[in-house]
Scaffold this motif. Structure first.
Motif, PDB file in Angstrom:
ATOM      1  N   LEU B 272       4.046   1.103   8.397  1.00  0.00           N
ATOM      2  CA  LEU B 272       3.934   2.153   9.413  1.00  0.00           C
ATOM      3  C   LEU B 272       5.118   2.111  10.370  1.00  0.00           C
ATOM      4  O   LEU B 272       5.442   3.092  11.025  1.00  0.00           O
ATOM      5  N   GLU B 273       5.790   0.969  10.414  1.00  0.00           N
ATOM      6  CA  GLU B 273       7.002   0.905  11.230  1.00  0.00           C
ATOM      7  C   GLU B 273       8.246   1.259  10.414  1.00  0.00           C
ATOM      8  O   GLU B 273       9.376   1.200  10.921  1.00  0.00           O
ATOM      9  N   GLY B 274       8.065   1.510   9.122  1.00  0.00           N
ATOM     10  CA  GLY B 274       9.206   2.023   8.354  1.00  0.00           C
ATOM     11  C   GLY B 274       9.630   1.146   7.186  1.00  0.00           C
ATOM     12  O   GLY B 274      10.501   1.515   6.418  1.00  0.00           O
ATOM     13  N   GLU B 275       9.008  -0.007   6.990  1.00  0.00           N
ATOM     14  CA  GLU B 275       9.424  -0.865   5.879  1.00  0.00           C
ATOM     15  C   GLU B 275       8.771  -0.422   4.573  1.00  0.00           C
ATOM     16  O   GLU B 275       7.753   0.262   4.578  1.00  0.00           O
ATOM     17  N   SER B 276       9.390  -0.847   3.433  1.00  0.00           N
ATOM     18  CA  SER B 276       8.788  -0.603   2.123  1.00  0.00           C
ATOM     19  C   SER B 276       8.637  -1.940   1.397  1.00  0.00           C
ATOM     20  O   SER B 276       9.415  -2.863   1.623  1.00  0.00           O
ATOM     21  N   PHE B 277       7.609  -2.000   0.514  1.00  0.00           N
ATOM     22  CA  PHE B 277       7.388  -3.232  -0.239  1.00  0.00           C
ATOM     23  C   PHE B 277       7.143  -2.901  -1.681  1.00  0.00           C
ATOM     24  O   PHE B 277       6.654  -1.826  -2.011  1.00  0.00           O
ATOM     25  N   ASN B 278       7.491  -3.913  -2.543  1.00  0.00           N
ATOM     26  CA  ASN B 278       7.257  -3.711  -3.969  1.00  0.00           C
ATOM     27  C   ASN B 278       6.788  -5.033  -4.564  1.00  0.00           C
ATOM     28  O   ASN B 278       7.140  -6.106  -4.093  1.00  0.00           O
ATOM     29  N   GLY B 279       5.960  -4.944  -5.590  1.00  0.00           N
ATOM     30  CA  GLY B 279       5.516  -6.138  -6.293  1.00  0.00           C
ATOM     31  C   GLY B 279       4.476  -6.971  -5.556  1.00  0.00           C
ATOM     32  O   GLY B 279       4.260  -8.138  -5.844  1.00  0.00           O
ATOM     33  N   VAL B 280       3.819  -6.362  -4.626  1.00  0.00           N
ATOM     34  CA  VAL B 280       2.739  -7.043  -3.906  1.00  0.00           C
ATOM     35  C   VAL B 280       1.545  -7.173  -4.838  1.00  0.00           C
ATOM     36  O   VAL B 280       1.178  -6.188  -5.490  1.00  0.00           O
ATOM     37  N   THR B 281       0.975  -8.285  -4.993  1.00  0.00           N
ATOM     38  CA  THR B 281      -0.223  -8.413  -5.836  1.00  0.00           C
ATOM     39  C   THR B 281      -1.450  -8.505  -4.950  1.00  0.00           C
ATOM     40  O   THR B 281      -1.408  -9.056  -3.850  1.00  0.00           O
ATOM     41  N   THR B 282      -2.534  -7.946  -5.476  1.00  0.00           N
ATOM     42  CA  THR B 282      -3.783  -7.952  -4.705  1.00  0.00           C
ATOM     43  C   THR B 282      -4.957  -7.804  -5.660  1.00  0.00           C
ATOM     44  O   THR B 282      -4.776  -7.348  -6.808  1.00  0.00           O
ATOM     45  N   ASN B 283      -6.123  -8.192  -5.233  1.00  0.00           N
ATOM     46  CA  ASN B 283      -7.342  -7.977  -6.009  1.00  0.00           C
ATOM     47  C   ASN B 283      -7.996  -6.690  -5.554  1.00  0.00           C
ATOM     48  O   ASN B 283      -7.827  -6.237  -4.427  1.00  0.00           O
ATOM     49  N   ARG B 284      -8.746  -6.107  -6.462  1.00  0.00           N
ATOM     50  CA  ARG B 284      -9.513  -4.924  -6.083  1.00  0.00           C
ATOM     51  C   ARG B 284     -10.938  -5.066  -6.578  1.00  0.00           C
ATOM     52  O   ARG B 284     -11.186  -5.643  -7.649  1.00  0.00           O
ATOM     53  N   THR B 285     -11.888  -4.606  -5.813  1.00  0.00           N
ATOM     54  CA  THR B 285     -13.264  -4.581  -6.256  1.00  0.00           C
ATOM     55  C   THR B 285     -13.523  -3.197  -6.813  1.00  0.00           C
ATOM     56  O   THR B 285     -13.488  -2.193  -6.104  1.00  0.00           O
ATOM     57  N   CYS B 286     -13.719  -3.172  -8.146  1.00  0.00           N
ATOM     58  CA  CYS B 286     -13.871  -1.857  -8.791  1.00  0.00           C
ATOM     59  C   CYS B 286     -15.260  -1.309  -8.537  1.00  0.00           C
ATOM     60  O   CYS B 286     -16.142  -2.002  -8.057  1.00  0.00           O
ATOM     61  N   PHE B 287     -15.460  -0.016  -8.912  1.00  0.00           N
ATOM     62  CA  PHE B 287     -16.755   0.627  -8.691  1.00  0.00           C
ATOM     63  C   PHE B 287     -17.842   0.030  -9.579  1.00  0.00           C
ATOM     64  O   PHE B 287     -19.025   0.196  -9.280  1.00  0.00           O
ATOM     65  N   ASP B 288     -17.434  -0.664 -10.637  1.00  0.00           N
ATOM     66  CA  ASP B 288     -18.451  -1.321 -11.475  1.00  0.00           C
ATOM     67  C   ASP B 288     -18.802  -2.716 -10.940  1.00  0.00           C
ATOM     68  O   ASP B 288     -19.523  -3.483 -11.565  1.00  0.00           O
ATOM     69  N   GLY B 289     -18.196  -3.077  -9.774  1.00  0.00           N
ATOM     70  CA  GLY B 289     -18.531  -4.339  -9.130  1.00  0.00           C
ATOM     71  C   GLY B 289     -17.619  -5.493  -9.515  1.00  0.00           C
ATOM     72  O   GLY B 289     -17.583  -6.528  -8.842  1.00  0.00           O
ATOM     73  N   LYS B 290     -16.844  -5.335 -10.580  1.00  0.00           N
ATOM     74  CA  LYS B 290     -15.957  -6.410 -11.027  1.00  0.00           C
ATOM     75  C   LYS B 290     -14.680  -6.427 -10.195  1.00  0.00           C
ATOM     76  O   LYS B 290     -14.246  -5.376  -9.705  1.00  0.00           O
ATOM     77  N   VAL B 291     -14.096  -7.591 -10.104  1.00  0.00           N
ATOM     78  CA  VAL B 291     -12.848  -7.735  -9.359  1.00  0.00           C
ATOM     79  C   VAL B 291     -11.697  -7.823 -10.364  1.00  0.00           C
ATOM     80  O   VAL B 291     -11.769  -8.583 -11.321  1.00  0.00           O
ATOM     81  N   ARG B 292     -10.689  -7.002 -10.142  1.00  0.00           N
ATOM     82  CA  ARG B 292      -9.527  -7.032 -11.015  1.00  0.00           C
ATOM     83  C   ARG B 292      -8.290  -7.117 -10.152  1.00  0.00           C
ATOM     84  O   ARG B 292      -8.331  -6.857  -8.940  1.00  0.00           O
ATOM     85  N   GLN B 293      -7.141  -7.420 -10.792  1.00  0.00           N
ATOM     86  CA  GLN B 293      -5.907  -7.655 -10.065  1.00  0.00           C
ATOM     87  C   GLN B 293      -4.856  -6.591 -10.400  1.00  0.00           C
ATOM     88  O   GLN B 293      -4.767  -6.123 -11.522  1.00  0.00           O
ATOM     89  N   HIS B 294      -4.053  -6.213  -9.389  1.00  0.00           N
ATOM     90  CA  HIS B 294      -2.925  -5.320  -9.673  1.00  0.00           C
ATOM     91  C   HIS B 294      -1.759  -5.582  -8.733  1.00  0.00           C
ATOM     92  O   HIS B 294      -1.923  -6.214  -7.675  1.00  0.00           O
ATOM     93  N   ALA B 295      -0.594  -5.106  -9.193  1.00  0.00           N
ATOM     94  CA  ALA B 295       0.595  -5.152  -8.330  1.00  0.00           C
ATOM     95  C   ALA B 295       0.808  -3.755  -7.751  1.00  0.00           C
ATOM     96  O   ALA B 295       0.481  -2.758  -8.398  1.00  0.00           O
ATOM     97  N   LEU B 296       1.332  -3.704  -6.530  1.00  0.00           N
ATOM     98  CA  LEU B 296       1.511  -2.384  -5.950  1.00  0.00           C
ATOM     99  C   LEU B 296       2.818  -2.250  -5.194  1.00  0.00           C
ATOM    100  O   LEU B 296       3.434  -3.237  -4.822  1.00  0.00           O
ATOM    101  N   SER B 297       3.195  -0.961  -5.034  1.00  0.00           N
ATOM    102  CA  SER B 297       4.325  -0.656  -4.154  1.00  0.00           C
ATOM    103  C   SER B 297       3.748   0.097  -2.959  1.00  0.00           C
ATOM    104  O   SER B 297       2.725   0.781  -3.098  1.00  0.00           O
ATOM    105  N   ILE B 298       4.387  -0.074  -1.808  1.00  0.00           N
ATOM    106  CA  ILE B 298       3.930   0.647  -0.620  1.00  0.00           C
ATOM    107  C   ILE B 298       5.167   1.200   0.069  1.00  0.00           C
ATOM    108  O   ILE B 298       6.147   0.477   0.284  1.00  0.00           O
ATOM    109  N   ASN B 299       5.122   2.476   0.397  1.00  0.00           N
ATOM    110  CA  ASN B 299       6.234   3.020   1.185  1.00  0.00           C
ATOM    111  C   ASN B 299       5.706   4.053   2.191  1.00  0.00           C
ATOM    112  O   ASN B 299       4.647   4.660   1.980  1.00  0.00           O
ATOM    113  N   PRO B 300       6.442   4.272   3.253  1.00  0.00           N
ATOM    114  CA  PRO B 300       5.946   5.197   4.280  1.00  0.00           C
ATOM    115  C   PRO B 300       6.199   6.662   3.879  1.00  0.00           C
ATOM    116  O   PRO B 300       7.116   6.942   3.111  1.00  0.00           O
TER     117      PRO B 300
END
Lengths: 538, 320
Positions: B272-300
């Motif tokens: 939100l201050e203007g930086e961008s990121f790439n290759g961040v890994t994180t877990n997600r809780t899917c709608f079926d209740g299982k937890v899975r992992q993904h990499a993401l990019s974020i930009n403003p």
């Protein structure tokens, strides 16, 4: 797959575009077909003859008397029809003259009495012969009394028996005892029989004079001849016995003995005309484009493609060759291939024609005439009557005419036409003495016009509008008979007519443009193909 | 770049081919009347020429209306730009296989020569033909406003106009063959579709949007306060979510464990201050209740004033 889809798309597009056109054209075309039949129904419906007689003349005592003279019949008629003489005396049939306003606005009387034709030229000094066609008794010279009621001949127009004949040289009188004229025998009429069977004028009554004007059947008019008494629709659709068998007065509507219609051989004014529209309306065609034609074209122009359909009519009369006799001194008479007289000692040369295509002129309903005494320009063909009008005159229409051409005598010093004294058993008449000088002197004296003693012959023309012998609609002129470069109207100039006229320069430029475009694209395409092949080879 | 494009709409094609048909029919009947050859018969030719003349007039009225309501009239505004090049092409270039100097696009269907010629037809030749045609038809009425002292001038102009139109038709038909394939232009006028140049910027924009929509990488866009604004189909698949409705407007914390949420909040603050990121890994809780992992990019995502208003990025599944 894709080409097939495209094909259907293309096909569909074309059907969508073409279909409305095909439907529209088919519908409109059908409506054109109906066209003529409708007019036929209309015309048939509008003419009915009232055949019920309201008077039986055989019941009248006054008509049972022993008539001595034809004039007594007239007096008997007038004893009941006591205004009829007044009516008659106002008509041109009686006066052989009409009040006319000339181009200067002056009122003049014009008629057979003071104009000249190129048949027997003039009545003056020839009355007894000419006036056998007058509706009176005894007009044998200029002393005839036009105010005397008993001089009126009622019978000639109203006889229903067909037995009444005036004697050809009797100044309008029938014979009192058996008399021969050429091969015909004339008998004194049975006035009681005739008077008790009197009625409305039939074709025969009018025809007694009008069929044989000029001295024989169909000589003058070309479209009015004795065959009209008994013809089929092929000849005249109105008077045909297999059709409506209309009488003259069905169209020439008559009121107080004043008969509508007049011919420009003797008339000048645009009034009391007989119009086709009296029955057929001014827009009788289903096809609007044909109706539009009636602004500039008289009905007769298309609907009388030819005249003189049964017997020939006289087209040319050359008086200058008259006077040749046979070696034995008798009259020289020659006949043409149709059996018509082509030469007569008394009259000169004739040219006859049958099934004649009319000539066409503009007419606004008025005419000017050569009047006795007018100057003649002998270097030109003299028009004895000129039909007035031209393209730019909104009242003018193209009408069909018979042009009667001739060569007739004129005073070469005073420069005016001569009315020669032709008829008579005296010492100056041409037909007795064959001396133009004597005949001219007597003729001109009767008119009180000086005669120089020098005469010559001048070419003249007379214009006779053609109004009768109307053909069936299927026989009417087709478009191209006029709308083509060598059509019937090829000599009528002063206006542009589609199909007849074109600007040849413009046409050539246009054709050159199209051919140029074709050649241009061909060369262009040729080079493209040639160069294209070359590139492929490389 | 060329692309199969719908360039002639159905009315335009109907109008064009009807006009072609009518002009062809008017020429046949008209020249029969003028030159006197035998085809339909003089009377039929006259009657049909008059009917076709009226049809032509009606068609033109509709076409004029169409040109104005669709704004297609702008296609005919004449231009001198490249007119020399176009003439040069037809005289020389075409034989050498040179490329067309002007490019057909949906907003510029006609080359400068076409613009000039078609405009000339529309405002000069056709109106003159219609006007003289009606004068021809109605001059006879003496009280008509069309009444003229004779037909000669009317007839000569009308005839000349007919020749001009015929010369045009010949050139026009021929020039349809100068496309990339000889039948290309005619097929285009029949079907409406033609391979034409497209605007590369437009094309790119359209393509990029489609790429994001159809990518197998998940796409997301989140408002500055952390609510989902948009996701693509791949994102929904990765989260086992059936419908966008179930996720849009929801806060992103919904699919995160506490630890992951705090970790992402940190990134969020920086973006939100203007930086961008790439290759961040994180877990997600899917709608079926299982937890899975993904990499993401974020930009403003910036607004017009240069202020960060949203964040967006892609996610790539990294579960084995």
């Amino acid at each position: 797959m894709k080409t097939r889809k495209n094909f259907f798309k293309v096909l569909f597009t074309f059907i969508a575009i073409l279909l409305p056109w095909i439907v529209a054209v088919t519908l409109l075309d059908n409506s054109n077909e109906k066209d003529y039949t409708k007019v036929e129904h209309f015309a048939e419906a509008s003419y009915k003859v009232d055949t019920i007689k309201t008077v039986d003349h055989s019941k009248f005592e006054i008509l049972k008397q022993k008539f001595e003279r034809p004039q007594d019949v007239t007096l008997a008629c007038l004893s009941c029809h006591n205004q009829a003489d007044h009516d008659i005396m106002m008509t041109s049939h009686w006066n052989w003259s009409r009040e006319t306003i000339d181009e200067n606005g002056d009122t003049v009387n014009i008629g057979k009495k003071n104009i000249i034709n190129n048949f027997c030229m003039g009545t003056s000094s020839n009355e007894p012969r000419c006036t056998s066609c007058h509706i009176g008794y005894g007009w044998k010279d200029d002393k005839f009394d036009f105010k005397k009621s008993e001089n009126i001949d009622c019978i000639v127009c109203h006889d229903q028996t067909g037995t009444y004949k005036k004697f050809p040289t009797g100044a309008g009188m029938p014979v009192t005892k058996k008399k021969k004229f050429g091969k015909k025998t004339f008998l004194p009429p049975d006035y009681n029989y005739i008077a008790q069977n009197i009625g409305l004028s039939k074709k025969e009554n009018c025809g007694a004079c009008h069929f044989t004007g000029g001295g024989g059947n169909n000589v003058k008019h070309g479209d009015i001849a004795s065959e009209l008494k008994d013809i089929t629709k092929k000849v005249d659709v109105h008077m045909a016995v297999d059709g409506k068998d209309m009488t003259c007065t069905a169209c020439h509507v008559t009121e107080h003995h004043k008969i509508s219609g007049q011919l420009y051989s003797v008339s000048s004014q645009d009034n009391q005309r007989v119009e086709c529209s009296q029955c057929h309306s001014v827009a009788p065609h289903e096809n609007e484009h044909l109706n539009l034609h009636s602004n500039k074209i008289a009905c007769q122009t298309c609907h009388i493609p030819i005249y003189a359909k049964v017997n020939a009519t006289k087209m040319n009369w050359d008086w200058s060759t008259a006077g040749k006799h046979k070696p034995d001194g008798s009259d020289l008479i020659l006949k043409d291939s149709m059996g018509n007289m082509s030469y007569h000692t008394k009259k000169g040369n004739f040219i006859w024609a049958k099934n004649v295509e009319p000539e066409y002129v503009w007419s606004n309903g008025k005419a000017s005439h050569y009047m006795i005494g007018d100057k003649v320009d002998s270097t030109q063909v003299l028009q004895l009557n000129t039909l007035l009008g031209d393209y730019h005159d909104p009242k003018s229409k193209i009408i069909p005419v018979k042009v009667h051409r001739g060569k007739q005598i004129f005073d070469s010093e005073n420069q005016n036409l001569i009315v020669p004294h032709l008829f008579g058993k005296d010492s100056t008449s041409y037909w007795k003495n064959f001396d133009w000088d004597k005949a001219s002197r007597t003729g001109m004296e009767s008119l009180n016009i000086p005669y120089s003693g020098k005469y010559s012959f001048v070419e003249t023309e007379m214009y006779w509008p053609i109004n009768h012998m109307v053909s069936e609609s299927s026989e009417a002129l087709s478009c191209k008979e006029c709308h083509s470069p060598n059509g019937r109207l090829k000599d009528l100039d002063g206006f542009y007519m589609t199909g007849r006229d074109s600007n040849s320069l413009l046409d050539w430029i246009g054709i050159a443009m199209i051919i140029g475009a074709l050649i241009g694209v061909s060369i262009h395409a040729g080079i493209r193909i040639f160069k294209g092949k070359k590139t492929e080879e490389v | 770049m060329k692309k199969n494009t719908y360039i002639y709409r159905s009315f335009e094609r109907f109008w064009h081919w009807s006009q072609a048909l009518v002009i062809f029919f008017l020429a046949l009947t008209g020249f029969e009347i003028h030159f006197g050859f035998e085809l339909f018969g003089f009377k039929n030719s006259i009657d049909w020429h008059n009917i076709a003349g009226w049809a032509f007039f009606v068609l033109i009225v509709f076409a004029v209306f169409w040109h104005f309501v669709t704004g297609e009239w702008k296609q005919y505004i004449p231009t001198t730009k490249l007119i020399g090049a176009q003439i040069n092409y037809y005289i020389f270039g075409i034989f050498k296989g040179a490329p067309h100097p002007t490019h057909k696009t949906i907003y510029n269907k006609f080359n400068p020569l076409q613009r000039m010629i078609y405009l000339g037809l529309k405002i000069l030749v056709i109106p003159v033909q219609v006007f003289t045609g009606f004068a021809f038809l109605y001059y006879l009425y003496p009280d008509s406003i069309w009444h003229t002292q004779g037909l000669e001038l009317t007839a000569l102009i009308h005839t000349f106009g007919a020749f001009v139109l015929m010369a045009f038709v010949i050139a026009h038909v021929y020039l349809t063959t100068t496309g990339d394939k000889p039948t290309e232009s005619i097929m285009a006028m029949l079907t409406g579709w033609e391979e034409i140049d497209v605007d590369e910027e437009d094309e790119r924009k359209e393509h990029m949007a489609k790429t994001v929509e159809e990518s197998v990488a998940g796409y997301y866009r989140i408002s500055s306060c952390g609510n989902y604004l948009d996701v693509n189909q791949a994102w929904l698949d990765m989260y086992k979510c059936d419908d966008k409705i179930n996720i849009l407007g929801k806060h992103y914390s919904i699919a995160r464990s506490k630890d992951d949420f705090y970790k992402l909040e940190e990134f969020m603050g920086k973006v939100l201050e203007g930086e961008s990121f790439n290759g961040v890994t994180t877990n997600r809780t899917c709608f079926d209740g299982k937890v899975r992992q993904h990499a993401l990019s974020i930009n403003p995502v910036y607004n017009d004033e240069g202020k960060v208003i949203e964040i967006e990025g892609f996610i790539i599944d990294i579960n084995m």
